[in-house]
Enzyme design. Structure first.
Site: not given
Ligand code: BGC
Length: 277
Positions: A98, A217
């Site tokens: 990210e 993710e």
């Molecule tokens: C972050 C986490 C977060 C998640 C959802 C991830 O990429 O590293 O800290 O909980 O995204 O927001």
């Protein structure tokens, strides 16, 4: 890792905060004890025949001050690349989770490309995952500049839309997220269209840039109601698979957890949504 394999997953993404385990002065040596720990986790994943995405996670100083942290970022990656140069082909590197804040499009392209160039010296054929700025935002895919002559690139996007649903009550977002509590997702045609439109945006990009897409993710926080989380997870997962994107759920056993570490049990309805049973 065995639990994950036995539940029929094919891969794991291992988020690693290398920056908390490397010296702050040149040559920015990564703590050998930390490398040994990562080796152990990697070995366990591979022994369970899981594909592994090994990333760099939460180097917050880099997000805030890329100039001041550039040398350290590159030096840490140099060590990771050398350390894992002989690792199985089942291991992919993900350059940075990210990219955001001061990692603007120009800065990020320049930074990741120079790390990639260095990785290629020790890992010419390793699959390397890279994604756009804006927290791997699919609407920023157009800003990502990819090398013309590299056949081992996988492009990642993260998917958390509608954000007020997936991040309701998420403390790290800020107090406003408390106001989103109670947001539901029930697979209405408008809700499905929202996901479909977003995935069409990825689709148009992919037609012009034929890279494999890794949805590295996606998930809905535990403060959303379970029925909505299950419905959303299932729809996002099936829509991704239908379009040939590889979905990777965030995450195993914490705030979005599929697995409850207290009871040592899978949250079956979520798990089923994900493996589409
Ligand atoms: C972050 C986490 C977060 C998640 C959802 C991830 O990429 O590293 O800290 O909980 O995204 O927001």
């Amino acid at each position: 890792m065995k639990l994950i394999k036995d539940a029929n997953f094919r891969s794991v993404r291992i988020p690693i905060k290398w920056s908390a385990h490397a010296s702050n002065v040149a040559p920015y040596t990564v703590d050998p004890k930390f490398f040994a720990r990562v080796d152990e986790v990697l070995k366990e994943a591979l022994a369970n025949r899981l594909l592994v995405v090994l990333n760099m996670h939460h180097y917050e100083e880099l997000e805030d001050s890329p100039d001041a942290n550039e040398a350290r970022f590159k030096a840490i990656w140099h060590q990771i690349a050398e350390h894992y140069s002989k690792a199985s082909d089942d291991v992919a590197f993900e350059i940075y989770n990210e990219p955001c804040k001061q990692l603007t499009d120009i800065r990020w392209n320049q930074l990741y490309q120079s790390v990639l160039k260095d990785i290629r010296k020790s890992n010419p054929d390793r699959n390397v995952v890279v994604g756009p700025i804006g927290w791997n935002n699919l609407h920023k895919l157009d800003t990502l500049k990819l090398p013309a002559d590299d056949a081992h690139i996988i492009v990642t996007v993260h998917y958390y839309e509608p954000f007020h649903f997936t991040h309701q009550g998420a403390e790290w977002i800020g107090p406003e997220s408390a106001g989103w509590l109670g947001t539901t997702w029930s697979r209405t045609s408008a809700e499905r269209a929202g996901v479909d439109d977003d995935f069409d945006t990825i689709g148009s990009w992919v037609r012009a840039h034929p890279y494999p897409i890794y949805m590295g993710e996606f998930g809905a926080y535990s403060k959303a109601d379970m029925a909505s989380r299950v419905a959303w997870t299932r729809y996002v997962c099936e829509s991704a698979l239908k379009r040939g994107y590889s979905p990777c759920y965030w995450e195993f056993g914490s705030g979005f957890g599929l697995y409850d570490p207290q009871t040592k049990k899978w949250r079956e309805s979520l798990l089923r949504a994900l493996i589409l049973k």
